[in-house]
Design an enzyme around this catalytic site. Structure first.
Site, short mmCIF file in Angstrom:
data_model
loop_
_atom_site.label_atom_id
_atom_site.label_comp_id
_atom_site.label_asym_id
_atom_site.label_seq_id
_atom_site.Cartn_x
_atom_site.Cartn_y
_atom_site.Cartn_z
N LYS A 33 0.88 -1.17 0.00
CA LYS A 33 0.00 0.00 0.00
C LYS A 33 0.91 1.22 0.00
O LYS A 33 1.96 1.20 0.61
CB LYS A 33 -0.87 0.03 1.26
N HIS A 77 0.11 6.69 3.36
CA HIS A 77 -0.94 7.70 3.30
C HIS A 77 -0.78 8.67 4.47
O HIS A 77 0.15 8.54 5.26
CB HIS A 77 -2.32 7.03 3.32
N HIS A 95 0.35 7.89 8.08
CA HIS A 95 1.72 7.54 8.48
C HIS A 95 2.57 8.76 8.77
O HIS A 95 3.71 8.64 9.21
CB HIS A 95 2.40 6.74 7.36
#
Length: 572
Positions: free
Chosen positions: A127, A130, A133
């Site tokens: 992933k 985003h 984080h």
RNA sequence: GCGCCCGUAGCUCAGUUGGAUAGAGCAUCCGAUUUCUAAUCGGAUGGUCGGUGGUUCGAGUCCACCCGGGCGCGCCA
């Protein structure tokens, strides 16, 4: 010797001598309002001991201490004795220290030979990173810099989420649908799509579920083959994506160790805890009961092994903690992880306590508040639209570019300045408040470059740089400075002298916001000063004194910005 | 229900070990640029520091209880 201590130490000694006590017993504080003085001695306690009225004692002390220390005057204000350091002497001491230490100013060597392990960022593979984080990443990176500035060996570890049953599903999704998504140009985004499809398929399709369980089992077995190869490829492209983002932010880890790194250590860890005699079986699971450690933990034992025999999150983190202590013998091991995981870290520490491990206090959860979406709702990362960190960075940098085009169209190197300003805005937005505070994700606030923002600090730095450039070009500032002209600049001088204490406090409490607030106050004072005092074109001795103030201030501001991870700019 | 965290100006927040008239930014209004970058500066408006007791010479800060909001609470991570 720190500049401030040059005055404070003899002062405390003189006061202590008057009362026949140890200098350490004398506490000098900073007056709330700097117009009252540079250092203050409240007389309440001493007055009580001596059975005198505080204002009377203050007056008595003030006259007794007159002339006790060179360049320090004493005067009583109510129950306080206030001390004022003569500006020329203060300026000389502060500027000398800052000039001598340069980029090291604010730091020390107190951490020499001491090790701090910092676990931060820790995204999951497959992933893109985003906005969720961002806090751990920025906080952790700043703490790395702060500890290093104090001479510590800071070891940054990125505890990547690269293990778990969900990767069985992802491998199967790649096996089945790899031709349907773009895994060439932007593999991480392609993987995200497959990841989401695999989640749905595991729920809906029993055959898919069966296949993914088999894939995960194969992965766990350690066998080489298509599954492990695919997983390795996913890890590799994910890390490459993360690295690009980290590079933009000027961030790096010393070790990237996914959860998979600790796989081999799980069984020995369980055995070690069992050997300590603190485990028991409860409802079929292997647990450590924590009731005796802390009343608050009585309903929440730490689970080491599920009924089906597999280990859990806590088991992995314990394995990692033991491994880190053995490898690094850290003085502190910091986990920069959200506050919603408080119970988890309390449990880990409670297990260590039950095992009678004496270094248990060295493990610390450096927690931070939630990142909330508009309307103060929790920003969900699982479902649907997540804001990719790179996209957010692009957007902020683009805004910086637009503003530069408006305000300073002739700026050389505008692209790299825009990058630094945008990232400065983003970073400061995360470091300006106490870390425990929840943050409502507000793009308008991040895109605003006025007021208490990163660009405000960078702008102040750029203006200082500009003055120094012009002074250089004009050949000004080289005269013997007349520091008497800094009479009204005492609060800036005192502020400059305080950076070392601020950095040390920020490290002790793992709170970079203390540096942020210090820098905001410094810049406010500098901008006000700048509006009232002209540097260039004054008499040579006046210009020299003011150039010295600007030079020292720029140095301090630059060091502080560096600790936060914001680029100090020469022009913007 | 239990545990933990938060509650200071309309909004976002500072306020170091208890100390002198509780400070900023945003927003609103007024003002400052022939001179070192106006991404700036000055001024005005705006506060029963969630509430009630207690400790203390002194409480936004410490203690107790209460109210409001949030997070978490065995086989996910």
């Amino acid at each position: 010797m720190r500049a401030m201590q040059l005055f404070a130490e003899p002062l405390r000694a003189a006061i202590a001598a008057k009362f026949g006590v140890e200098p350490d017993a004398i506490r000098l504080e900073a007056p709330r309002d700097d117009k009252q003085g540079d250092l203050a001695l409240p007389c309440f306690l001493l007055a009580k001991q001596l059975k005198k009225a505080p204002p009377a004692l203050a007056a008595e002390l003030a006259s007794a201490l007159a002339g006790a220390v060179a360049d320090v005057t004493a005067f009583a204000t109510g129950p306080y004795v206030n001390f004022r350091i003569a500006r020329p002497a203060l300026a000389r001491a502060v500027f000398a220290e800052i000039a001598e230490q340069g980029a090291r100013y604010g730091g020390s060597s107190e951490g020499s030979g001491r090790k701090v392990v910092i676990d931060f960022s820790s995204p999951n593979i497959a992933k893109p990173m985003h906005v969720g984080h961002i806090r751990s990443t920025i906080l952790g990176a700043s703490l790395m810099r702060i500890f290093r500035h104090l001479g510590y060996t800071a070891v940054g570890i990125n505890h990547i989420g690269d293990w778990g049953a969900q990767f069985g599903g992802l491998v199967v999704a790649i096996r089945r649908w790899r031709s349907e998504v773009d895994l060439e140009h932007d593999p991480v985004r392609g993987l995200l799509e497959l990841y989401q499809r695999s989640k749905a398929a595991v729920e809906a399709d029993p055959k898919f579920r069966e296949e993914s369980v088999a894939a995960y089992r194969e992965l766990e077995s350690g066998a080489e083959g298509e599954v492990r190869e695919t997983w390795r490829w996913v890890t590799q492209v994910s890390l490459r994506g993360f690295d690009a983002t980290y590079r933009r932010l000027g961030i790096g880890h010393d070790f990237v160790r996914g959860e998979s790194f600790y796989e081999q250590l799980l069984e020995p860890t369980v055995a070690r805890i069992q050997a300590a005699g603190v485990t028991e079986i409860s409802e079929g699971a292997l647990i450590v009961d924590l009731t005796g450690v802390d009343k608050g933990l009585k309903e929440t034992p730490c689970l080491l092994r599920q009924t089906n025999g597999t280990t859990l999150y806590a088991t992995r983190d314990l394995a990692a903690l033991f491994q880190r202590f053995e490898e690094f013998e850290f003085e502190r091991c910091l986990y920069v992880v959200g506050s919603e995981q408080r119970l988890h870290f309390r449990q880990l520490k409670a297990v260590l306590k039950r095992m009678a491990i004496e270094w248990e206090p060295r493990a610390e959860h450096v927690d931070f508040g939630l990142l909330l979406g508009p309307g103060r709702v929790k920003l969900a990362s699982r479902k649907g639209a997540v804001l990719v960190l790179d996209d957010l960075i692009d957007e902020v940098v683009e805004e910086a570019r637009r503003i530069i085009g408006e305000k300073n169209p002739d700026l050389a190197d505008a692209a790299s300045v825009a990058e630094a300003v945008g990232i400065g805005a983003l970073v400061f937005n995360d470091l300006k408040r106490e870390r425990i505070k929840d943050v409502v994700f507000d793009k308008a606030e991040i895109l605003s470059f006025e007021g208490e923002t990163g660009p405000y600090l960078q702008y102040t730095h750029a203006r200082l740089a500009s003055i120094l450039r012009k002074a250089e070009a004009n050949g000004e500032g080289g005269a013997e400075p007349d520091f008497a002209v800094l009479e009204g600049s005492g609060s800036i001088l005192m502020r400059l002298a305080r950076l070392p204490d601020v950095v040390r406090g920020a490290a002790a409490r793992c709170e970079p916001s203390e540096i942020s607030n210090y820098l905001l106050a410094l810049c406010r004072e500098l901008n006000s000063w700048y509006a009232e005092n002209r540097v260039l074109g004054e008499t040579p001795r006046t210009t020299a004194a003011r150039v010295a103030l600007i030079r020292a201030s720029k140095s301090v501001l630059g060091n502080g910005l560096g600790l936060l991870g914001i680029t100090p700019l020469e022009a913007m």
